[in-house]
Design an enzyme around this catalytic site. Structure first.
Site, PDB file in Angstrom:
ATOM      1  N   ASP A   1       0.822  -1.211   0.000  1.00 54.16           N
ATOM      2  CA  ASP A   1       0.000   0.000   0.000  1.00 54.16           C
ATOM      3  C   ASP A   1       0.860   1.267   0.000  1.00 54.16           C
ATOM      4  OD1 ASP A   1      -2.273   1.492   0.083  1.00 54.16           O
ATOM      5  OD2 ASP A   1      -2.729   1.102   2.192  1.00 54.16           O
ATOM      6  N   HIS A   2       0.410   2.253  -0.736  1.00 51.75           N
ATOM      7  CA  HIS A   2       1.082   3.557  -0.779  1.00 51.75           C
ATOM      8  C   HIS A   2       2.577   3.452  -1.029  1.00 51.75           C
ATOM      9  CE1 HIS A   2      -2.047   6.495  -0.175  1.00 51.75           C
ATOM     10  NE2 HIS A   2      -2.668   5.592   0.547  1.00 51.75           N
TER      11      HIS A   2
ATOM     12  N   GLU B   1      -3.320  -0.410  -8.464  1.00 52.72           N
ATOM     13  CA  GLU B   1      -4.128   0.728  -8.030  1.00 52.72           C
ATOM     14  C   GLU B   1      -3.301   2.009  -8.077  1.00 52.72           C
ATOM     15  OE1 GLU B   1      -7.032   0.512  -4.914  1.00 52.72           O
ATOM     16  OE2 GLU B   1      -6.154   2.219  -3.871  1.00 52.72           O
TER      17      GLU B   1
ATOM     18  N   LYS C   1      -8.580   9.649   9.670  1.00 51.73           N
ATOM     19  CA  LYS C   1      -8.340   8.288  10.146  1.00 51.73           C
ATOM     20  C   LYS C   1      -9.224   7.929  11.343  1.00 51.73           C
ATOM     21  CE  LYS C   1      -4.517   8.117   7.571  1.00 51.73           C
ATOM     22  NZ  LYS C   1      -4.360   7.268   6.408  1.00 51.73           N
TER      23      LYS C   1
ATOM     24  N   HIS D   1      -9.961   5.333   0.204  1.00 54.50           N
ATOM     25  CA  HIS D   1      -8.912   5.203   1.231  1.00 54.50           C
ATOM     26  C   HIS D   1      -9.367   5.812   2.551  1.00 54.50           C
ATOM     27  CE1 HIS D   1      -5.198   4.559  -1.556  1.00 54.50           C
ATOM     28  NE2 HIS D   1      -6.229   3.828  -1.914  1.00 54.50           N
TER      29      HIS D   1
HETATM   30 ZN    ZN Z   1      -4.496   6.882   0.514  1.00 57.38          ZN
END
Ligand code: ZN
Length: 507
Positions: free
Chosen positions: A174-175, A284, A326, A358
């Site tokens: 991810d990221h 992605e 978050k 996200h």
């Molecule tokens: Zn993100």
């Protein structure tokens, strides 16, 4: 290890059959879904003093391959859940290897920062029509938890094996921001790559005057400009029967200035690293880590250019209208989000990939919109909320530890703000000493507390005492391993609420 060997030696005294093992589930702490018969061996997982092992009984190639200690008769072995054994597990039991999620409508990213949450996730998701990406970590999370991608994937593989879950799962690097990071995730067998382009998005253009935009635009190579102008400038595209997108002069130039590098960088990473692996990888694109929301025109142009350059996009994460902070609910006007999300969705449908959401945990206000508008076709990522559920277990089972962790988080909040941008305000909280033991667990329902604990996880896990031993980490793992079923139950409840609001259908 000795007491462990003695315990399982007694099992060998009996004639080993699946029935014998099943009869002894409680006595030997056997995970009931983990019993398999393969190549003349019976395999199952056990928990012994909070550590999990794989037991292999009966002679055969598996007994010889896995590393571990032989039981006295040499017809059995106790094997650690080491990386070597994890690789063998994936070889002999292919369902413990991650796979692409391309044919699945609803896919859910479930960051498991401690490597303990997948059990609960599987117990919940096995009943729903959703494909889980059980292993999902960003480089930032790897660094803050001192883990690596092998460890992240191994945890997911063992969880899948323990729970007998053979419907498939994914693993998301991810990221990721660089060639090296993408390569590392691919080398470890990850099946999804989320490319974070934030270092290739020029946000400063937003502050430019029209003249500055014109002047800067002219510094771009003329050949590139001509090609793009021919395709987009003053051109109109329809994304549905009644909705069109037109690229007007200055807006077009602004999009090119902000995102041209994004397009070039993404194409290069895709061609060099992803394309050679064929369609096994879910790719992605993440352009969500910006302070401004992504315009529909920019989304359209980026996607259009990437696809023309041969990039196969599985999903794309724009920055939507409003705030996706978050661990707490959506902040912003729901109506405006709905309009914005719908247009982004139309673009994604036009180019045939999925919308990715996200910081998707706890966004209960907008879950029904996401579920309805996409007609149940999207990717949604959650991560920190699973850590907060772990802390909920600690608030219930070890109140002293929870108080220490929370006080530490408050004392170190400023350091954590370097990594994460949140609004959580410690001054709004009641004093910790005034909160009764019974009410401690309710702190996890307070938005400020959630955000504070959400972003301080790295500092909490890394903190050492004067003897250079982890101050909280081992203790946290001990509590969560002891109360494994409680952690699972909390996750089933909390992530279950997400599925309900998103209207995810049951199997
Ligand atoms: Zn993100």
């Amino acid at each position: 290890m000795k007491s462990l060997i003695n315990t399982y030696n007694t099992l060998l005294e009996e004639d080993i059959t699946i029935e014998t093992i099943e009869k002894n589930i409680n006595q030997y702490n056997i995970y009931p879904q983990s019993i398999y018969q393969k190549n003349n061996s019976i395999l199952f997982m056990v928990k012994h003093y909070n550590t999990k092992y794989l037991i292999i009984l009966g002679e055969g190639p598996l007994l010889d391959s896995f590393e571990g200690e032989f039981l006295s008769s040499t017809k059995g072995k106790i094997c650690p859940t080491s990386h070597v054994n994890s690789k063998l597990l994936r070889k002999y039991f292919p369902f413990t290897s991650p796979v692409s999620h391309k044919n699945h409508s609803i896919t859910l990213g479930l960051g498991d920062r401690l490597g303990l949450a997948s059990i609960g996730h599987i117990r919940l998701l096995k009943d729903y029509d959703v494909f889980p990406v059980l292993a999902q970590q960003s480089i930032r999370e790897l660094n803050l938890t001192s883990r690596d991608y092998n460890d992240v994937l191994d945890s997911a593989s063992w969880a899948v094996f323990q729970e007998g879950y053979d419907l498939g799962f994914g693993a998301d690097g991810d990221h990721l921001k660089t060639v090296e990071e993408v390569q590392m995730a691919l080398d470890c067998g990850f099946t999804m790559i989320t490319l974070d382009c934030s270092d290739h998005i020029d946000s400063s253009i937003n502050e430019f005057t029209e003249i500055e935009i014109e002047n800067n635009y002219l510094t771009i190579d003329k050949l590139i400009r001509d090609k793009l102008e021919k395709k987009y400038l003053n051109k109109t595209f329809s994304i549905s029967d009644d909705i069109t997108i037109t690229f007007k002069d200055i807006d077009f130039k602004k999009i090119i200035l902000i995102y041209l590098d994004t397009i070039q960088f993404t194409t290069q990473i895709y061609n060099d690293l992803i394309a050679p692996l064929g369609s096994k990888i879910d790719f992605e694109l993440s352009i969500d880590e910006t302070l401004f929301s992504t315009s529909i025109e920019a989304h359209f142009l980026i996607a259009s250019e990437l696809i023309q350059r041969g990039v196969e996009i599985t999903s794309l994460a724009p920055r939507f209208y409003g705030e996706f902070q978050k661990g707490i609910d959506y902040i912003g006007e729901k109506d405006k989000f709905e309009k914005d999300f719908y247009l982004h969705f139309l673009v994604s449908k036009h180019f045939n990939y999925k919308m990715s959401v996200h910081s998707g945990s706890d966004k209960f206000k907008v879950f029904p919109i996401i579920g309805d508008l996409t007609k149940g076709c999207y990717h949604l990522k959650t991560a920190g909320t699973n850590w907060l559920e772990a802390l909920r277990v600690i608030a219930l089972k070890d109140k002293k530890l929870f108080r220490e962790i929370f006080q530490f988080a408050l004392d170190n909040l400023e350091k954590a703000r370097v990594y994460y941008n949140i609004k959580g305000d410690p001054n709004k909280l009641p004093l910790l000493e005034e909160i009764s033991d019974e009410n401690l667990i309710k702190l996890l329902d307070n938005d400020d507390v959630r955000q504070i604990l959400h972003i301080t996880y790295g500092l909490i896990l890394q903190e050492k005492d004067y003897k250079d031993k982890y101050r909280f980490k081992n203790h946290i793992y001990e509590v969560l391993n002891t109360f494994e079923d409680t952690y699972s139950a909390f996750l089933i409840n909390h992530i279950g609420k997400h599925l309900e609001k998103l209207k995810v259908p049951k199997l």
